[in-house]
Each structure stands twice: as structure tokens, then as C-alpha cells.
Design an enzyme around this catalytic site. Structure first.
Site, PDB file in Angstrom:
ATOM      1  N   TRP A 287      31.800  -5.415  15.584  1.00 16.56           N
ATOM      2  CA  TRP A 287      32.662  -4.474  14.852  1.00 16.56           C
ATOM      3  C   TRP A 287      33.259  -3.379  15.723  1.00 16.56           C
ATOM      4  O   TRP A 287      34.097  -2.621  15.268  1.00 16.56           O
ATOM      5  CB  TRP A 287      31.888  -3.830  13.693  1.00 16.56           C
ATOM      6  N   ASN A 288      32.837  -3.255  16.976  1.00 18.93           N
ATOM      7  CA  ASN A 288      33.265  -2.042  17.702  1.00 18.93           C
ATOM      8  C   ASN A 288      34.710  -2.093  18.210  1.00 18.93           C
ATOM      9  O   ASN A 288      35.406  -1.087  18.214  1.00 18.93           O
ATOM     10  CB  ASN A 288      32.278  -1.690  18.812  1.00 18.93           C
TER      11      ASN A 288
ATOM     12  N   LYS B 190      35.333 -15.843  14.013  1.00 17.41           N
ATOM     13  CA  LYS B 190      34.681 -15.170  12.883  1.00 17.41           C
ATOM     14  C   LYS B 190      34.458 -13.713  13.265  1.00 17.41           C
ATOM     15  O   LYS B 190      33.570 -13.380  14.036  1.00 17.41           O
ATOM     16  CB  LYS B 190      33.336 -15.804  12.517  1.00 17.41           C
ATOM     17  N   PRO B 191      35.296 -12.822  12.715  1.00 18.52           N
ATOM     18  CA  PRO B 191      35.110 -11.406  13.040  1.00 18.52           C
ATOM     19  C   PRO B 191      33.898 -10.837  12.304  1.00 18.52           C
ATOM     20  O   PRO B 191      33.352 -11.469  11.408  1.00 18.52           O
ATOM     21  CB  PRO B 191      36.393 -10.737  12.521  1.00 18.52           C
TER      22      PRO B 191
ATOM     23  N   GLY C 258      27.947  -9.511  20.814  1.00 14.73           N
ATOM     24  CA  GLY C 258      27.177  -8.780  19.810  1.00 14.73           C
ATOM     25  C   GLY C 258      25.839  -8.354  20.369  1.00 14.73           C
ATOM     26  O   GLY C 258      25.666  -8.202  21.587  1.00 14.73           O
ATOM     27  N   SER C 259      24.877  -8.176  19.489  1.00  7.93           N
ATOM     28  CA  SER C 259      23.585  -7.628  19.898  1.00  7.93           C
ATOM     29  C   SER C 259      22.684  -8.706  20.520  1.00  7.93           C
ATOM     30  O   SER C 259      22.899  -9.909  20.314  1.00  7.93           O
ATOM     31  CB  SER C 259      22.885  -7.033  18.674  1.00  7.93           C
TER      32      SER C 259
ATOM     33  N   GLU D 224      27.808 -12.388  25.365  1.00  5.57           N
ATOM     34  CA  GLU D 224      28.072 -11.040  25.904  1.00  5.57           C
ATOM     35  C   GLU D 224      27.354 -10.068  24.983  1.00  5.57           C
ATOM     36  O   GLU D 224      27.780  -9.855  23.851  1.00  5.57           O
ATOM     37  CB  GLU D 224      29.580 -10.752  25.914  1.00  5.57           C
ATOM     38  N   LEU D 225      26.263  -9.487  25.468  1.00 10.88           N
ATOM     39  CA  LEU D 225      25.365  -8.754  24.573  1.00 10.88           C
ATOM     40  C   LEU D 225      25.322  -7.261  24.903  1.00 10.88           C
ATOM     41  O   LEU D 225      26.245  -6.728  25.486  1.00 10.88           O
ATOM     42  CB  LEU D 225      23.985  -9.411  24.623  1.00 10.88           C
TER      43      LEU D 225
ATOM     44  N   CYS E   7      30.093  -1.553  24.506  1.00 15.29           N
ATOM     45  CA  CYS E   7      28.955  -2.135  25.213  1.00 15.29           C
ATOM     46  C   CYS E   7      28.794  -1.528  26.597  1.00 15.29           C
ATOM     47  O   CYS E   7      27.690  -1.374  27.088  1.00 15.29           O
ATOM     48  CB  CYS E   7      29.111  -3.649  25.298  1.00 15.29           C
TER      49      CYS E   7
ATOM     50  N   GLU F  91      19.238   0.346  23.286  1.00 11.96           N
ATOM     51  CA  GLU F  91      20.678   0.594  23.195  1.00 11.96           C
ATOM     52  C   GLU F  91      20.938   1.603  22.073  1.00 11.96           C
ATOM     53  O   GLU F  91      20.502   1.411  20.944  1.00 11.96           O
ATOM     54  CB  GLU F  91      21.433  -0.706  22.909  1.00 11.96           C
TER      55      GLU F  91
END
Ligand code: NAD
Length: 474
Positions: free
Chosen positions: A134-135, A158-159, A207-208, A229-230, A263, A361
Site C-alpha cells: 500500500w505504500n 493484485k494491488p 511487501g512484508s 522484495e521485502l 521500504c 521494521e
């Protein structure tokens, strides 16, 4: 039956939007449709695909007012919303210029036997699934999509269910460009994301770490690649000979831009002792001058906290630091205005390495600052983390910063600035440790990783007979 999901507005706190989450059957149908069209898309020349994407750049530019408005409602910020659209258009043109130069061509003679030559063929994954957070809703939906499309893949995005409003005007621009056969967006939450993994041939996930593990497991079960990509816990090291004005400018921007919801945000700041007091003083002054973009969205630097549950994490990290003896020098309170949640740039001094704010984080505009005595200690502290996304070093010279940067265990290190990976996408970089998996999304590999290498191996001489391998052959 698709499920309806409520969407909260980050500026008002109100539920003012709904999406229907696609179920597995709908995703399966979309995947079949995209796969069928991909065969023709793959067989087109790179020039043809580039022309189609250039058209998308045009229709996105035409639709910019509507997309930016939707992104503004998604994220509660205006300027960055517009920059997201411009960034995607710029990225399309950048990849179109770069892609023709990224693949080797022609035959190469064998080393052992020159009669046996080989040539590469590059075979795109038919359908790539992109799951985004969402960022930066549009940027992170398109960052892998553009090179995947150019490589000849079809893409299903998929957003995040937290920021889905931009999808409708974006889909109109995709349709206007004539690309809907090979690029679509499905709405939904984690269940939809999990279903998408069941239907695609490769997955790009941003995402996370917690969700990344699930995505990796789902991809492993299907034996498809997962490019992950976390999260990060990026350190900034500031040496005593650094220019304090420049270092504090970089520290502030690198930590609180986008309200720290990035991130590559700086999440830990280590300052060499002789400079610590002066650094803190200037950082607090500059942090205190930053303005909320409330009530007027056209002014200020700090937008609302997009995802309300994130506010609880920020509060928890600040409370944990306070309870363990740290001092909050400015900011530090979640503020409610008009139903939205904000946090002013928050500087915390006297932190220790074991506090949550230095280990987990945070994903907010928090600058936790700690002193160090020598370079060995700085490198040890910076590397003392489960994450390895990126880092930054500020010193009196680039050479001194470089010497330390080479020892940091992270995929990108900004020298005499911070968070440069947000501004510069040309360098290949991996995500180290828990921060990710898979090839670099930036630089040439960001395109090449969507193409499987197939070897065509030709014998220009006579095939060897079985007898050549007989036990008694001479
Ligand atoms: P998240 O992991 O909660 O969600 C990301 C996406 O995954 C969403 O679209 C969500 O619907 C989907 N999802 C949830 N469960 C799923 C499942 N089981 N299977 C498949 N998909 C599922 O992350 P978030 O809170 O939206 O984003 C913030 C995180 O993203 C932070 O950790 C941040 O560091 C990270 N991030 C990383 C980068 C990077 O490039 N490394 C960039 C931006 C954000």
C-alpha cells in the site's frame, strides 16, 4: 461469490470505498484469457511491444488527473501521487530505451569441440503475477510489470486492498492503450493474492517479510520462481568529519519522506560521538520545522499514516523506547485530525540496539539516533540486523564513506546521501538476508530475469557413434 471489502480513507478515517475481492475461479478465468493472448504478444518483436508500451505511456499521461486523484484518496498525499504516475511513464520510456541492448545474440563455438556451437533463446514466463503493497500503490504495481511485459510476458497485478482506488482509472488507460489482453488488475486481499499464486508462472511480490514467507512457500509448492522484495531496517552511519548540514538534510529526507512509509527509509541512525550532540540539535530543529499536509493537502511534507494498523506499531516502538530509557526529542505522539492519523517527524535519542525501534521494521517518520566511537563499532552495529535491504554512510569524503559502505551487508549503500535507491533505478541490487529473494529488480537483470534461457546446441560435424564410448574404444 466474490467478497466485498471495505476501504478506509487515510485523511478522514471513514470507509468510503469498497472492492469486490476476486475469487479463485475469477482469477483462473483471467489467467486463461491472458495466457491465450500472451502467445501472440511473445511472438511480436521487441519493437512492437515497445510501441504498445509507449502507447500506454501516452494513455497514462492523458489519464494522469484521474489516476493521481484516486492515488491521492488512496494515500492521503498529493504531490507524490502525481509523481507516481510520472514515474511510471518515465520508467516505460527508460526500459524501452534499454531493453534492446540487454540480450546477447548469435552463435558461439564450443570450447571443447568447436564443431558444436550454441545459441541462446530467451523464453518469457507466460504469465507473471505481481502482488503489491500500500505504500506506493502504482509505482510498486508497475516496477516489475513494465520489464515483464517488454520481455513478452502477460501480467496480472493484485494491488493492496488498503489502496485499491487507482486501479479503475488505471485499467481504463490500459484499455485505451489496447493492452488489456496481456495486462490486467484483480482486486482483493491476501486470499486473492494466494489464489493468484496458484494461476501464474512466476510471482513478483513486494511487501512484508511475514507475507513474503507465505508467498515463497506457495510458489515453492508450485515450483515457480518468486521474486521477493521485502522489508528493511536501513542504517545510516554518520562519521565525525561529515558535513552536519548535509548529513542532517539527508537523514531527515531519507527517514521521513512519504511519512517514512518506504521500504528504503532510514530506520536507524548511528553518529560518531564527537558529532552526536550537534547532529541531534540540527536534526531536531529541521524535524520540528516539517509540516503536516493537514488541513490543506497542498502544503506540508508529512502525509497521514496510510494504514491505520501501522499507527499502533509506531506507537508501540515509541513507547518501548521511552520505557527503556530513550528520550523523545521532538514528535512522538500519534495525532488525529479530521479522522486521519498523523505522526510528526520524531527524533529519539539514547536508544540502544535491543529496542524495538532498532530491531523491527517501524515504517514511519521516526529517527532513532545512537552514538558510536569508532568505525569498527559502526559497521558492527549497522550489520547487526536480520534485514539487508539498503544502507547509507555519510563522511567527510566519498572515499571514506565508500570504505565503510563496502563492509555493509546490504544490497545498496548510499554514499554521502540516504535512500538513493528511491531516486536512482539503474543499478542492479539484491535484497540481502530477510529483505528479499530473487534477481535484481533494478538494472539489466530487472528485465533479463523474466526470460528463461534456452540453449540451441548445433553439431556442425558428424554425431558421435555409440562405439566412441565403448569400454574398449581406443
Ligand atoms: P503485506 O505483506 O501486508 O501485503 C503486501 C501484499 O500482499 C498485499 O497486496 C496483500 O493483499 C498481499 N497478501 C497478503 N497476504 C497474502 C498471501 N497469503 N498470499 C499472497 N498475497 C498476500 O505488506 P504491506 O503492509 O502492504 O506493505 C508494507 C511492507 O512492504 C513493508 O514491510 C515494506 O518494507 C515492504 N516494502 C518493500 C519494498 C521493497 O522493494 N523491498 C517496497 C515497498 C514496501
Amino acid at each position: 461469490m466474490s467478497r466485498q471489502l471495505n476501504v478506509r480513507n487515510p485523511r478522514t478515517g471513514k470507509i468510503d470505498f469498497h472492492i469486490n475481492a476476486a475469487d479463485a475461479a475469477e482469477i483462473g478465468e483471467a489467467a486463461n484469457r491472458l495466457r491465450l493472448a500472451q502467445a501472440e504478444w511473445r511472438d511480436r518483436s521487441l519493437e512492437d511491444r515497445s510501441a504498445a508500451l509507449a502507447k500506454l505511456a501516452n494513455t497514462l499521461t492523458e489519464a494522469k488527473p484521474e489516476i493521481a486523484k484516486a492515488l491521492e484518496a488512496d494515500t492521503g498525499r498529493r504531490r507524490i501521487a502525481a509523481m507516481e504516475v510520472d514515474g511510471v511513464v518515465g520508467s516505460i520510456h527508460g526500459w524501452i530505451a534499454q531493453a534492446p541492448h540487454l540480450l546477447p545474440e548469435g552463435w558461439t563455438d564450443g570450447r571443447m569441440n568447436p564443431a558444436i556451437r550454441h545459441a541462446p533463446q530467451f523464453v518469457p514466463y507466460a504469465l507473471v503475477g505481481v502482488i503489491s503493497p500500500w505504500n506506493f500503490p502504482m509505482t510498486l504495481s508497475m516496477i516489475d510489470t513494465i520489464p515483464a511485459l517488454l520481455a513478452g510476458c502477460a501480467v496480472m497485478i493484485k494491488p493492496s486492498e488498503v489502496t485499491p482506488r487507482f486501479a479503475a482509472p488505471f485499467l481504463s488507460a490500459i484499455e485505451a492503450a489496447g493492452l488489456s489482453d496481456v495486462l490486467t488488475i484483480v482486486q482483493g486481499d491476501g486470499a486473492t493474492g494466494a489464489a493468484l499464486i496458484e494461476s501464474v508462472d512466476a510471482v513478483c511480490f513486494t511487501g512484508s517479510v511475514a507475507t513474503g514467507r507465505k508467498v515463497a512457500a506457495g510458489a515453492a509448492a508450485r515450483m515457480i520462481p518468486a521474486f521477493l522484495e521485502l522489508g528493511g531496517k536501513d542504517p545510516l552511519i554518520v562519521l565525525a568529519d561529515a558535513d552536519v548540514e548535509q548529513a542532517t538534510n539527508a537523514a531527515l529526507r531519507g527517514s521521513v519522506l512519504s511519512t517514512g512509509q518506504a521500504c528504503q527509509s532510514i530506520e536507524r541512525i548511528y553518529v560518531q560521538q564527537p558529532l552526536l550532540e550537534r547532529f541531534l540539535q540540527r536534526l531536531v530543529e529541521k524535524a520540528g520545522a516539517a509540516r503536516l499536509n493537514w488541513p490543506d493537502i497542498t502544503v506540508g511534507e508529512i502525509g497521514p499514516i496510510i494504514f491505520d494498523r501501522q499507527a499502533a506499531i509506531l506507537e508501540d516502538h515509541i513507547t518501548d523506547a521511552r520505557n527503556n530509557g530513550a528520550r523523545v526529542l521532538t514528535g512522538g505522539e500519534i495525532e488525529t485530525h479530521g479522522g486521519g492519523l498523523w505522526l510528526r517527524p520524531t527524533v529519539i535519542a539514547d536508544v540502544t540496539q535491543d529496542m524495538k525501534v532498532m530491531r523491527e521494521e517501524t515504517f514511519g517518520p521516526i529517527m532513532a539516533v545512537m552514538g558510536f566511537s569508532d568505525e569498527e563499532e559502526a559497521v558492527r552495529l549497522a550489520n547487526d540486523t536480520e534485514y539487508g535491504l539498503s544502507a547509507a554512510v555519510f563522511a567527510g569524503s566519498i572515499e571514506r564513506a565508500e570504505a565503510i559502505g563496502r563492509r555493509i551487508d546490504a544490497g545498496a549503500v548510499s554514499l554521502n546521501d540516504a535512500a538513493l535507491t528511491a531516486l536512482f533505478h539503474e543499478a542492479e541490487k539484491h535484497s540481502f538476508k530477510l529483505s528479499g529473494l530473487g534477481g535484481s529488480r533494478m538494472g539489466p537483470a530487472g528485465f533479463q530475469r523474466f526470460l528463461r534461457r534456452k540453449a540451441l546446441i548445433a553439431n556442425t560435424g558428424a554425431p558421435a557413434p555409440l562405439g566412441a564410448f565403448a569400454e574398449d574404444a581406443v
